[in-house]
Enzyme design. Structure first.
Site, PDB file in Angstrom:
ATOM      1  N   ARG A 178       9.083  -9.875  -8.311  1.00 21.07           N
ATOM      2  CA  ARG A 178       8.649  -9.812  -6.908  1.00 21.07           C
ATOM      3  C   ARG A 178       7.826 -11.046  -6.534  1.00 21.07           C
ATOM      4  O   ARG A 178       7.711 -11.380  -5.366  1.00 21.07           O
ATOM      5  CB  ARG A 178       7.774  -8.569  -6.675  1.00 21.07           C
ATOM      6  CG  ARG A 178       8.514  -7.259  -6.683  1.00 21.07           C
ATOM      7  CD  ARG A 178       7.552  -6.080  -6.626  1.00 21.07           C
ATOM      8  NE  ARG A 178       6.663  -6.079  -5.474  1.00 21.07           N
ATOM      9  CZ  ARG A 178       6.973  -5.631  -4.266  1.00 21.07           C
ATOM     10  NH1 ARG A 178       8.165  -5.139  -4.034  1.00 21.07           N
ATOM     11  NH2 ARG A 178       6.088  -5.662  -3.280  1.00 21.07           N
TER      12      ARG A 178
ATOM     13  N   ARG B  12       5.124 -21.256  -8.160  1.00 21.33           N
ATOM     14  CA  ARG B  12       5.388 -22.448  -7.346  1.00 21.33           C
ATOM     15  C   ARG B  12       4.751 -23.693  -7.947  1.00 21.33           C
ATOM     16  O   ARG B  12       3.617 -23.635  -8.421  1.00 21.33           O
ATOM     17  CB  ARG B  12       4.836 -22.249  -5.925  1.00 21.33           C
ATOM     18  CG  ARG B  12       5.439 -21.071  -5.201  1.00 21.33           C
ATOM     19  CD  ARG B  12       5.181 -21.215  -3.700  1.00 21.33           C
ATOM     20  NE  ARG B  12       5.588 -20.003  -3.014  1.00 21.33           N
ATOM     21  CZ  ARG B  12       4.748 -19.142  -2.436  1.00 21.33           C
ATOM     22  NH1 ARG B  12       3.437 -19.388  -2.452  1.00 21.33           N
ATOM     23  NH2 ARG B  12       5.196 -18.076  -1.843  1.00 21.33           N
TER      24      ARG B  12
ATOM     25  N   ARG C 176       2.383   6.478  -9.070  1.00 16.04           N
ATOM     26  CA  ARG C 176       0.996   6.040  -9.134  1.00 16.04           C
ATOM     27  C   ARG C 176       0.364   6.365  -7.794  1.00 16.04           C
ATOM     28  O   ARG C 176       1.020   6.267  -6.744  1.00 16.04           O
ATOM     29  CB  ARG C 176       0.897   4.522  -9.363  1.00 16.04           C
ATOM     30  CG  ARG C 176       1.537   4.038 -10.624  1.00 16.04           C
ATOM     31  CD  ARG C 176       0.888   4.540 -11.879  1.00 16.04           C
ATOM     32  NE  ARG C 176      -0.411   3.918 -12.119  1.00 16.04           N
ATOM     33  CZ  ARG C 176      -1.221   4.274 -13.124  1.00 16.04           C
ATOM     34  NH1 ARG C 176      -0.884   5.265 -13.932  1.00 16.04           N
ATOM     35  NH2 ARG C 176      -2.371   3.645 -13.296  1.00 16.04           N
TER      36      ARG C 176
ATOM     37  N   ARG D 116      -8.223  -4.449  -7.143  1.00 16.43           N
ATOM     38  CA  ARG D 116      -8.490  -5.429  -6.086  1.00 16.43           C
ATOM     39  C   ARG D 116      -9.484  -4.867  -5.069  1.00 16.43           C
ATOM     40  O   ARG D 116      -9.735  -3.656  -5.035  1.00 16.43           O
ATOM     41  CB  ARG D 116      -7.193  -5.837  -5.384  1.00 16.43           C
ATOM     42  CG  ARG D 116      -6.418  -4.688  -4.792  1.00 16.43           C
ATOM     43  CD  ARG D 116      -5.096  -5.188  -4.188  1.00 16.43           C
ATOM     44  NE  ARG D 116      -4.389  -4.105  -3.521  1.00 16.43           N
ATOM     45  CZ  ARG D 116      -3.267  -4.246  -2.834  1.00 16.43           C
ATOM     46  NH1 ARG D 116      -2.698  -5.434  -2.716  1.00 16.43           N
ATOM     47  NH2 ARG D 116      -2.684  -3.217  -2.263  1.00 16.43           N
TER      48      ARG D 116
ATOM     49  N   GLU E  63      -9.989  -0.756  -4.978  1.00 11.93           N
ATOM     50  CA  GLU E  63      -8.769   0.026  -5.158  1.00 11.93           C
ATOM     51  C   GLU E  63      -8.575   0.356  -6.641  1.00 11.93           C
ATOM     52  O   GLU E  63      -8.545  -0.545  -7.473  1.00 11.93           O
ATOM     53  CB  GLU E  63      -7.609  -0.840  -4.661  1.00 11.93           C
ATOM     54  CG  GLU E  63      -6.438  -0.080  -4.153  1.00 11.93           C
ATOM     55  CD  GLU E  63      -5.456  -1.021  -3.427  1.00 11.93           C
ATOM     56  OE1 GLU E  63      -5.836  -1.644  -2.422  1.00 11.93           O
ATOM     57  OE2 GLU E  63      -4.324  -1.126  -3.895  1.00 11.93           O
TER      58      GLU E  63
ATOM     59  N   TYR F 241      10.761   1.681  -4.642  1.00 14.85           N
ATOM     60  CA  TYR F 241       9.622   0.949  -4.101  1.00 14.85           C
ATOM     61  C   TYR F 241      10.127   0.019  -2.998  1.00 14.85           C
ATOM     62  O   TYR F 241      10.796  -0.969  -3.282  1.00 14.85           O
ATOM     63  CB  TYR F 241       8.898   0.160  -5.192  1.00 14.85           C
ATOM     64  CG  TYR F 241       7.701  -0.561  -4.634  1.00 14.85           C
ATOM     65  CD1 TYR F 241       6.801   0.120  -3.829  1.00 14.85           C
ATOM     66  CD2 TYR F 241       7.481  -1.896  -4.868  1.00 14.85           C
ATOM     67  CE1 TYR F 241       5.714  -0.517  -3.274  1.00 14.85           C
ATOM     68  CE2 TYR F 241       6.394  -2.545  -4.320  1.00 14.85           C
ATOM     69  CZ  TYR F 241       5.516  -1.843  -3.529  1.00 14.85           C
ATOM     70  OH  TYR F 241       4.442  -2.475  -2.960  1.00 14.85           O
TER      71      TYR F 241
ATOM     72  N   ASP G 141       9.552  -2.330   0.533  1.00 14.83           N
ATOM     73  CA  ASP G 141       8.689  -2.978   1.522  1.00 14.83           C
ATOM     74  C   ASP G 141       9.041  -2.410   2.892  1.00 14.83           C
ATOM     75  O   ASP G 141      10.122  -1.846   3.089  1.00 14.83           O
ATOM     76  CB  ASP G 141       8.931  -4.495   1.487  1.00 14.83           C
ATOM     77  CG  ASP G 141       8.312  -5.137   0.241  1.00 14.83           C
ATOM     78  OD1 ASP G 141       7.334  -4.584  -0.289  1.00 14.83           O
ATOM     79  OD2 ASP G 141       8.812  -6.194  -0.191  1.00 14.83           O
TER      80      ASP G 141
HETATM   81  N1  UDP Z   1       0.481  -8.526 -10.488  1.00 16.38           N
HETATM   82  C1  UDP Z   1      -0.448  -8.923 -11.437  1.00 16.38           C
HETATM   83  N2  UDP Z   1      -1.557  -9.604 -11.012  1.00 16.38           N
HETATM   84  C2  UDP Z   1      -1.778  -9.880  -9.705  1.00 16.38           C
HETATM   85  C3  UDP Z   1      -0.837  -9.479  -8.757  1.00 16.38           C
HETATM   86  C4  UDP Z   1       0.292  -8.800  -9.183  1.00 16.38           C
HETATM   87  O1  UDP Z   1      -0.307  -8.651 -12.622  1.00 16.38           O
HETATM   88  O2  UDP Z   1      -2.838 -10.480  -9.417  1.00 16.38           O
HETATM   89  C5  UDP Z   1       1.670  -7.793 -10.985  1.00 16.38           C
HETATM   90  C6  UDP Z   1       1.520  -6.280 -10.882  1.00 16.38           C
HETATM   91  O3  UDP Z   1       2.151  -5.676 -12.006  1.00 16.38           O
HETATM   92  C7  UDP Z   1       2.267  -5.947  -9.610  1.00 16.38           C
HETATM   93  C8  UDP Z   1       3.407  -6.960  -9.653  1.00 16.38           C
HETATM   94  O4  UDP Z   1       2.809  -8.141 -10.226  1.00 16.38           O
HETATM   95  O5  UDP Z   1       2.739  -4.605  -9.598  1.00 16.38           O
HETATM   96  C9  UDP Z   1       4.007  -7.293  -8.301  1.00 16.38           C
HETATM   97  O6  UDP Z   1       3.006  -7.788  -7.436  1.00 16.38           O
HETATM   98  P1  UDP Z   1       2.941  -7.400  -5.905  1.00 16.38           P
HETATM   99  O7  UDP Z   1       1.906  -8.184  -5.235  1.00 16.38           O
HETATM  100  O8  UDP Z   1       4.324  -7.397  -5.365  1.00 16.38           O
HETATM  101  O9  UDP Z   1       2.375  -5.919  -6.053  1.00 16.38           O
HETATM  102  P2  UDP Z   1       2.540  -4.618  -5.186  1.00 16.38           P
HETATM  103  O10 UDP Z   1       3.053  -5.008  -3.818  1.00 16.38           O
HETATM  104  O11 UDP Z   1       3.496  -3.837  -6.004  1.00 16.38           O
HETATM  105  O12 UDP Z   1       1.161  -4.048  -5.170  1.00 16.38           O
END
Ligand code: UDP
Length: 379
Positions: A171, A175, A247, A277, A298, A346, A348
């Site tokens: 996901r 970069r 979850r 976060r 969170e 899951y 968006d």
């Molecule tokens: N992830 C991580 N560290 C971060 C952000 C994301 O390890 O700082 C991992 C985490 O397992 C997450 C996945 O990358 O579920 C995908 O990130 P995304 O931001 O898409 O998370 P979501 O939208 O699922 O909260």
């Protein structure tokens, strides 16, 4: 036709609107006392800040049809999402970009140098990554993985990254430039008046009746020609094969004056920080001014029976169970299953809306051709 819809999130609302515009009578039942599902927003009584009640939602899409669609129902303010991560007492830019690499390694590499350097860090022996960890080691090497992904992912999913599919990491981009926009889509925005107002506008049609605080039952289903179920797939079947895993999130509120953290979302990569976060909600509306601030820590955990489901886990045992429910769904007469909970995916927000528009096309053409209505639009 008389159609009953369970759930007033994006799936239920978009489908209700489209079916009503096609001339059907639609009744939407929503268990909660508000529409918009987990996208629900409301203004905080004390500060006036727009709060994303079930965690931050940023609308982003590359789908022109979806973008035009949401713009019919509200003012979408351009918003560029950026995320900072705190790890080991320092802050870094996310998603991993040239600044992150140079910050973590104490370098000032150019894009070409960074690409070569990360190539030398990455595990070239992994051909086809079998899980999240292998995907990360192949993509970026151990140091970046351990700093930003190992701890966060353990906290987010309650599992070792070796137990999580590689697709979860895919996901996110890696970069070799200083571009730090979290999403790459051309349209990124947040509704000026919140998601709830937008969904209320979608539902505002003479052919749609909304009943809040009213669960949709099998007895309700018997009164309609057809039902759309956007609640949990296993709940429709009374969890007869077992419970699909989710979850859920707990939020701990922080109130302060001024600017608490200087950005909308601060991730915490360290495993010994119990939350994943902190989001500071006034930063999701940079066009507004507020002297005070409201933030939420969170915490992620396995959803119990009475918790609000957020993320479908989709691990091996869930997938076996899911297959049983999907087979049952295909055999269920007069019901269409839709959305994140209804199909256990899951999604968006933009994909949810695209799926609902696609469902509306499929249902209306089946109705006018006198064909049976589909139970599932894709598996
Ligand atoms: N992830 C991580 N560290 C971060 C952000 C994301 O390890 O700082 C991992 C985490 O397992 C997450 C996945 O990358 O579920 C995908 O990130 P995304 O931001 O898409 O998370 P979501 O939208 O699922 O909260």
């Amino acid at each position: 036709m008389q159609i009953g819809i369970a759930g007033a999130g994006f799936s239920g609302a978009v489908l209700a609107r489209e079916l009503a515009e096609a001339g059907h009578q639609v009744v939407v039942h929503e268990t909660r006392d508000h529409v918009a599902g987990n996208c629900h927003t409301e203004r905080d009584a004390e500060t006036g800040i727009m709060i994303h009640r079930y965690g931050p939602h940023i609308f982003h899409t590359g789908d022109e049809r979806v973008w035009r669609y949401v713009n019919r129902f509200g003012v979408l303010q351009p918003y560029r999402h950026r995320v900072i991560s705190t790890v080991g007492g320092s802050t870094y830019s996310l998603p991993v970009n040239l600044l992150t690499i140079n910050q973590l390694f104490g370098t000032s590499l150019t894009p070409a140098q960074a690409r070569e350097f990360i190539g030398s860090q990455s595990d070239q022996t992994i051909d086809e990554p079998q899980n999240f960890e292998e995907q990360a080691l192949k993509m970026m090497g151990r140091k970046l993985y351990e700093a930003f992904f190992y701890g966060y992912t353990c906290k987010q999913w309650g599992l070792e990254p070796t137990q999580i599919p590689a697709s979860v990491l895919r996901r996110l981009p890696l970069r070799f430039s200083y571009e730090d926009s979290y999403f790459a889509h051309p349209y990124q925005a947040i509704p000026r008046d919140g998601y709830t107002a937008l969904v209320e506008q979608i539902l505002d049609h003479p052919g749609v009746e909304v009943r809040l605080g009213t669960p949709y039952t099998h007895a309700d289903h018997d009164r309609f020609d057809h039902s759309i179920w956007t609640g949990p797939l296993d709940a429709w079947f009374g969890h007869r094969f077992g419970r699909l895993g989710y979850r859920t999130l707990d939020f701990e509120e922080i109130r302060a004056t001024g600017d608490y953290q200087g950005c909308a979302v601060m991730n915490y990569g360290d495993i010994d920080v119990p939350y994943t976060r902190i989001s500071e909600h006034k930063h999701f509306a940079p066009w507004e001014e507020h002297e005070s601030t409201v933030c939420f820590r969170e915490f992620s955990r396995l959803a119990g029976e009475d918790d609000i489901p957020y993320y479908p886990i989709r691990m091996a045992q869930d997938k076996t169970l899911l297959q049983q429910y999907l087979d049952a769904a295909r055999r269920e007469p007069r019901v269409t299953f839709l959305g994140r909970l209804g199909t256990y995916r899951y999604l968006d927000m933009d994909v949810t809306i695209a799926d609902a528009l696609h469902a509306a096309d499929a249902l209306t053409s089946a109705i006018s051709a006198g064909r049976p209505l589909p139970a599932l639009l894709q598996d």
